[in-house]
Write a protein that holds these residues in place. Structure first.
Motif, PDB file in Angstrom:
ATOM      1  N   ILE A   1      -1.810  -6.593  -7.537  1.00 40.79           N
ATOM      2  CA  ILE A   1      -3.424  -6.333  -7.628  1.00 40.79           C
ATOM      3  C   ILE A   1      -4.039  -7.654  -6.840  1.00 40.79           C
ATOM      4  CG2 ILE A   1      -5.495  -6.486  -9.379  1.00 40.79           C
ATOM      5  CD1 ILE A   1      -3.596  -3.857  -9.409  1.00 40.79           C
TER       6      ILE A   1
ATOM      7  N   ARG B   1      -2.169  -7.947  -3.743  1.00 40.87           N
ATOM      8  CA  ARG B   1      -3.756  -7.433  -2.728  1.00 40.87           C
ATOM      9  C   ARG B   1      -4.790  -7.482  -2.050  1.00 40.87           C
ATOM     10  NH1 ARG B   1      -2.545  -1.808  -4.893  1.00 40.87           N
ATOM     11  NH2 ARG B   1      -0.962  -0.632  -4.242  1.00 40.87           N
TER      12      ARG B   1
ATOM     13  N   ARG C   1     -16.395  -6.422   3.755  1.00 44.45           N
ATOM     14  CA  ARG C   1     -15.982  -6.051   2.126  1.00 44.45           C
ATOM     15  C   ARG C   1     -14.051  -7.191   1.246  1.00 44.45           C
ATOM     16  NH1 ARG C   1     -15.370  -0.406   1.860  1.00 44.45           N
ATOM     17  NH2 ARG C   1     -12.983  -0.404   2.643  1.00 44.45           N
TER      18      ARG C   1
ATOM     19  N   MET D   1       1.189  -1.004  -0.037  1.00 40.18           N
ATOM     20  CA  MET D   1      -0.120  -0.319   0.381  1.00 40.18           C
ATOM     21  C   MET D   1       0.838   1.604   0.196  1.00 40.18           C
ATOM     22  SD  MET D   1      -3.340  -0.527  -0.333  1.00 40.18           S
ATOM     23  CE  MET D   1      -4.623   0.669   0.101  1.00 40.18           C
TER      24      MET D   1
ATOM     25  N   ARG E   1      -9.728   5.829  -2.191  1.00 42.24           N
ATOM     26  CA  ARG E   1      -8.775   5.365  -2.978  1.00 42.24           C
ATOM     27  C   ARG E   1      -7.773   3.996  -2.094  1.00 42.24           C
ATOM     28  NH1 ARG E   1      -6.187   9.149  -6.302  1.00 42.24           N
ATOM     29  NH2 ARG E   1      -7.415  11.397  -5.367  1.00 42.24           N
ATOM     30  N   GLU E   2      -7.567   4.108  -1.031  1.00 44.79           N
ATOM     31  CA  GLU E   2      -6.378   3.044   0.096  1.00 44.79           C
ATOM     32  C   GLU E   2      -8.150   2.411  -0.273  1.00 44.79           C
ATOM     33  OE1 GLU E   2      -3.593   5.089   3.101  1.00 44.79           O
ATOM     34  OE2 GLU E   2      -5.921   4.528   3.894  1.00 44.79           O
ATOM     35  N   ALA E   3      -9.039   2.540   0.461  1.00 47.88           N
ATOM     36  CA  ALA E   3     -10.152   1.202   0.023  1.00 47.88           C
ATOM     37  C   ALA E   3     -10.483   0.522  -0.825  1.00 47.88           C
ATOM     38  CB  ALA E   3     -11.091   2.149   1.033  1.00 47.88           C
ATOM     39  N   SER E   4     -10.015   1.016  -1.966  1.00 50.88           N
ATOM     40  CA  SER E   4     -10.779   0.552  -3.120  1.00 50.88           C
ATOM     41  C   SER E   4      -8.822  -0.206  -3.403  1.00 50.88           C
ATOM     42  CB  SER E   4     -10.850   1.475  -4.647  1.00 50.88           C
ATOM     43  OG  SER E   4     -10.529   1.383  -5.649  1.00 50.88           O
ATOM     44  N   PHE E   5      -7.813   0.302  -3.360  1.00 51.24           N
ATOM     45  CA  PHE E   5      -7.062  -0.535  -3.377  1.00 51.24           C
ATOM     46  C   PHE E   5      -6.605  -2.021  -2.898  1.00 51.24           C
ATOM     47  CE2 PHE E   5      -4.840   3.914  -4.454  1.00 51.24           C
ATOM     48  CZ  PHE E   5      -4.838   3.562  -6.709  1.00 51.24           C
ATOM     49  N   ALA E   6      -6.875  -1.941  -1.471  1.00 48.00           N
ATOM     50  CA  ALA E   6      -6.812  -2.259  -0.872  1.00 48.00           C
ATOM     51  C   ALA E   6      -7.523  -4.277  -1.424  1.00 48.00           C
ATOM     52  CB  ALA E   6      -6.873  -2.204   0.861  1.00 48.00           C
ATOM     53  N   LEU E   7      -8.491  -3.923  -2.266  1.00 50.96           N
ATOM     54  CA  LEU E   7      -9.268  -4.598  -2.712  1.00 50.96           C
ATOM     55  C   LEU E   7      -8.862  -5.613  -3.780  1.00 50.96           C
ATOM     56  CD1 LEU E   7     -13.255  -3.512  -1.835  1.00 50.96           C
ATOM     57  CD2 LEU E   7     -11.851  -5.226  -0.880  1.00 50.96           C
ATOM     58  N   GLY E   8      -7.798  -4.834  -4.346  1.00 50.72           N
ATOM     59  CA  GLY E   8      -6.896  -5.529  -5.605  1.00 50.72           C
ATOM     60  C   GLY E   8      -7.656  -4.457  -6.263  1.00 50.72           C
ATOM     61  N   ALA E   9      -8.191  -3.461  -6.889  1.00 52.62           N
ATOM     62  CA  ALA E   9      -8.472  -2.890  -8.290  1.00 52.62           C
ATOM     63  C   ALA E   9      -7.390  -2.325  -8.368  1.00 52.62           C
ATOM     64  CB  ALA E   9      -9.716  -1.781  -7.403  1.00 52.62           C
ATOM     65  N   THR E  10      -7.304  -1.568  -9.943  1.00 57.65           N
ATOM     66  CA  THR E  10      -6.297  -0.834 -10.604  1.00 57.65           C
ATOM     67  C   THR E  10      -6.752   0.633 -10.302  1.00 57.65           C
ATOM     68  OG1 THR E  10      -7.584  -0.533 -12.433  1.00 57.65           O
ATOM     69  CG2 THR E  10      -6.547  -2.485 -12.322  1.00 57.65           C
TER      70      THR E  10
ATOM     71  N   PHE F   1      -9.205  -0.563   8.050  1.00 57.17           N
ATOM     72  CA  PHE F   1      -8.212   0.753   8.419  1.00 57.17           C
ATOM     73  C   PHE F   1      -8.252   1.472   9.741  1.00 57.17           C
ATOM     74  CE2 PHE F   1      -8.243   0.209   3.696  1.00 57.17           C
ATOM     75  CZ  PHE F   1      -6.491   0.614   3.580  1.00 57.17           C
TER      76      PHE F   1
ATOM     77  N   ILE G   1     -14.972  -5.158  -9.661  1.00 54.75           N
ATOM     78  CA  ILE G   1     -13.761  -4.990 -10.473  1.00 54.75           C
ATOM     79  C   ILE G   1     -12.886  -6.335 -10.883  1.00 54.75           C
ATOM     80  CG2 ILE G   1     -13.318  -2.464  -9.384  1.00 54.75           C
ATOM     81  CD1 ILE G   1     -11.468  -4.123  -7.212  1.00 54.75           C
TER      82      ILE G   1
ATOM     83  N   PHE H   1     -17.305   2.357   0.891  1.00 45.24           N
ATOM     84  CA  PHE H   1     -17.687   3.531  -0.496  1.00 45.24           C
ATOM     85  C   PHE H   1     -19.065   4.116   0.273  1.00 45.24           C
ATOM     86  CE2 PHE H   1     -15.282  -0.479  -2.018  1.00 45.24           C
ATOM     87  CZ  PHE H   1     -13.908   0.255  -2.301  1.00 45.24           C
TER      88      PHE H   1
ATOM     89  N   ASN I   1     -13.421   3.246   6.419  1.00 45.17           N
ATOM     90  CA  ASN I   1     -14.281   3.833   4.916  1.00 45.17           C
ATOM     91  C   ASN I   1     -14.790   3.364   4.101  1.00 45.17           C
ATOM     92  OD1 ASN I   1     -12.295   1.709   5.222  1.00 45.17           O
ATOM     93  ND2 ASN I   1     -10.601   2.604   3.418  1.00 45.17           N
TER      94      ASN I   1
END
Ligand SMILES: Nc1ncnc2c1ncn2[C@@H]1O[C@H](COP(=O)(O)OP(=O)(O)O)[C@@H](O)[C@H]1O
Ligand SMILES: [Mg+2]
Lengths: 251, 290
Positions: free
Chosen positions: A81, A84, A160, A53, B173-182, A91, A111, A97, A95
């Protein structure tokens, strides 16, 4: 005991400031490892190295190596990708969405181009159940996740992560923004998750570390001062610094 | 010891009060001047504002003259300006904020875009005249006018886009990246939707700036007297501010009345656009809270 992540001789800096100095640690599969230490000692930085990260920051620099199931996490050919996805993260501040409860859990699948409603429904339900949130939200999956309480939001964030079938979950002080009741719920949940997931949790709360973790690492000024079984660290630490810290003498 | 502490506090309070009074006066002055102007224009223009005014071409006879070609021209202009400036501005904003490397060149571009937003509009008119009308040989066309105004508002849209992107919390951003989003998925599904109201507000404010501009259009030679409507991008055009400017400069009082009526129409459009921007911001702020 099987090792799953191994960090060796990690040296990390942001620009000119060195944050981690020669940290080596072995993390075991399906165990809970707690990371403790005073503020600013590099706990979050260490945790965020494990799933890359910190790559978000332009001035991040890492030396040394981290391996996940034998693969070098920082190798050029690593699929960041995919990595991760397998090493999830929860966190400090919940957080979710700004979308519905359902979409929060489904996002990680969407995704990956999984949009089949039947599969999504199933995964959403299973993940929310595993995160001990299903009963509280099953009648309002379409509602905005932002309207949930802090504790519920945090469990949603856990759901999630579970939804994308992570194997490791990194927690960065997940309870520091929560009330005692919600904190207790998350702790119980983490203990339950241990059966199937490897957990690494940064915490400020000594009781929490003592209660839920199997191993504990104590960081101070960017160094891993001591690492070992939680019982040992809390009752019979080798280093004086560790003994002082777990007694609450500083920090 | 205690006494001086009290004294200091009351002095601060005093400053507070003085500041709030001065601030209030300044605000009232601004609003007051605007209201007086509006009342003055309204008194002249309202009586001229009717259907035939909106549907007539300009004429030598002030009572026959209308703003048909002017407002249709303005609509054409805005369409061209938007079609050029909005996609370019958003893409440039996204690139600079999300993909551009943080180096000297980026810093240089950044400073320049900020400066461009502050350049007098007549300079853009000169640029439009040289680049679009003459060099690219587009003539005094709708396309040349729209492109010139697009240049004018491009920096505003770029800045608004960047600001809106920057305002999205890192945690999302972090939430999305941490789930493996590009990076692209994160941008498309999380960051852009969250930044959208901010970007949209910026676009509307930029367009409402463009709609009132006359100097650059006069500079590229837009005509005031147009007795037909543009049919294609290469046709000549007029626009509301040009028509108003033209009427104001006539000696007859009747034309001044026409100008006042035209100003009312332009003001109405601008206020509606600003109102829309405020409403959008309010709506989305209520809906999305972190
Ligand atoms: N992105 C960054 N850029 C620069 N310095 C950072 C960054 N992230 C963390 N640091 C610095 O690294 C040190 C350790 O931070 P962190 O790992 O967040 O500590 P902890 O989680 O133990 O409180 C702090 O001094 C912090 O200021
Ligand atoms: Mg931290």
């Amino acid at each position: 005991m099987q090792k799953i992540i191994e960090a060796s001789n990690l040296r990390v800096s942001f620009g000119k400031t060195q944050v981690l100095k020669n940290v080596s640690m072995t993390l075991h599969k399906d165990k809970i490892t707690a990371i403790i230490g005073p503020s600013g000692c590099g706990k979050s930085t260490f945790l965020r190295c494990l799933n890359r990260m910190n790559d978000m920051y332009d001035n991040f620099k890492l030396e040394g190596a981290i391996s996940f199931k034998g693969d070098n996490v920082y190798a050029k050919e690593t699929d960041v990708i995919e990595m991760r996805r397998r090493i999830g993260m929860v966190f400090q501040k919940p957080n979710p969405f700004p979308s519905s409860i359902y979409e929060n859990v489904a996002f990680g699948l969407r995704i990956q181009n999984i949009n089949d409603k039947k599969i999504l429904d199933e995964v959403v339900e299973r993940s929310l159940k595993k995160a001990a949130l299903w009963d509280e939200v099953k009648d309002r999956l379409g509602n905005s996740a932002l309207r949930l309480s802090g504790g519920q939001q945090q469990r949603l964030c856990i759901a999630r992560t579970i939804a994308v079938e992570s194997e490791v979950i990194l927690f960065d002080e997940p309870c520091s923004a929560l009330d005692p009741t919600s904190t207790r719920k998350i702790e119980d949940l983490i203990l339950e998750l241990k059966k199937h997931y490897t957990i690494i949790i940064v915490t400020h709360n000594m009781h929490q570390a003592k209660r839920i973790s199997d191993f504990t690492g104590f960081f101070h000024l960017g160094e891993l001062v001591e690492f070992g079984e939680t019982k040992k660290i809390f009752e019979d630490a080798k280093e004086k610094l560790t003994r002082d810290y777990v007694r609450g003498d500083f920090g | 010891m205690k006494k001086s502490f009290l004294k200091k506090l009351s002095r601060n309070e005093m400053n507070d009060r003085i500041f709030s009074v001065v601030g209030l006066l300044a605000t009232l002055l601004g609003v007051g001047v605007f209201l007086v102007l509006l009342a003055d224009v309204a008194m002249d223009g309202l009586k001229r504002l009717n259907w035939s005014f909106l549907t007539s071409f300009p004429s030598r006879n002030p009572f026959d003259a209308g703003i048909l070609s002017a407002w249709v021209g303005t609509v054409w202009l805005m369409a061209v300006t938007g079609a050029i400036a909005i996609p370019l501005g958003i893409m440039a904003g996204i690139y600079l904020e999300e993909y551009g490397k943080r180096n000297k060149l980026a810093g240089f571009i950044e400073v320049n875009i900020a400066n461009l937003a502050g350049i007098p509009s007549i300079i853009y008119g000169l640029l439009g005249l040289g680049l679009f009308v003459r060099f690219l040989d587009l003539g005094r066309s709708v396309l040349a006018g729209g492109a010139t105004l697009a240049l004018l508002i491009l920096p505003i849209i770029i800045l608004a886009t960047r600001e809106a992107l920057r305002a999205v919390p890192v945690s999302l951003r972090e939430a999305s990246f941490a789930l493996g989003a590009t990076k692209w998925q994160t941008l498309k599904y999380q960051i852009l939707p969250a930044a959208f109201p901010g970007i949209l507000t910026g676009i509307i404010l930029a367009m409402s700036r463009a709609i009132g501009e006359s100097a650059p259009l006069i500079m590229i030679g837009a005509l005031a007297y147009i007795a037909f409507l543009p049919q294609q991008l290469s046709d000549p055009f007029t626009a509301l501010p040009i028509q108003i400017f033209n009427w104001v400069s006539r000696p007859q009082h009747e034309f001044a009345v026409n100008a006042a009526a035209g100003i009312l129409v332009l003001l109405f459009i601008t206020l509606m656009m600003n109102g829309l921007a405020i409403w959008l911001r309010y709506r989305f702020e209520k809906k999305v809270r972190w």
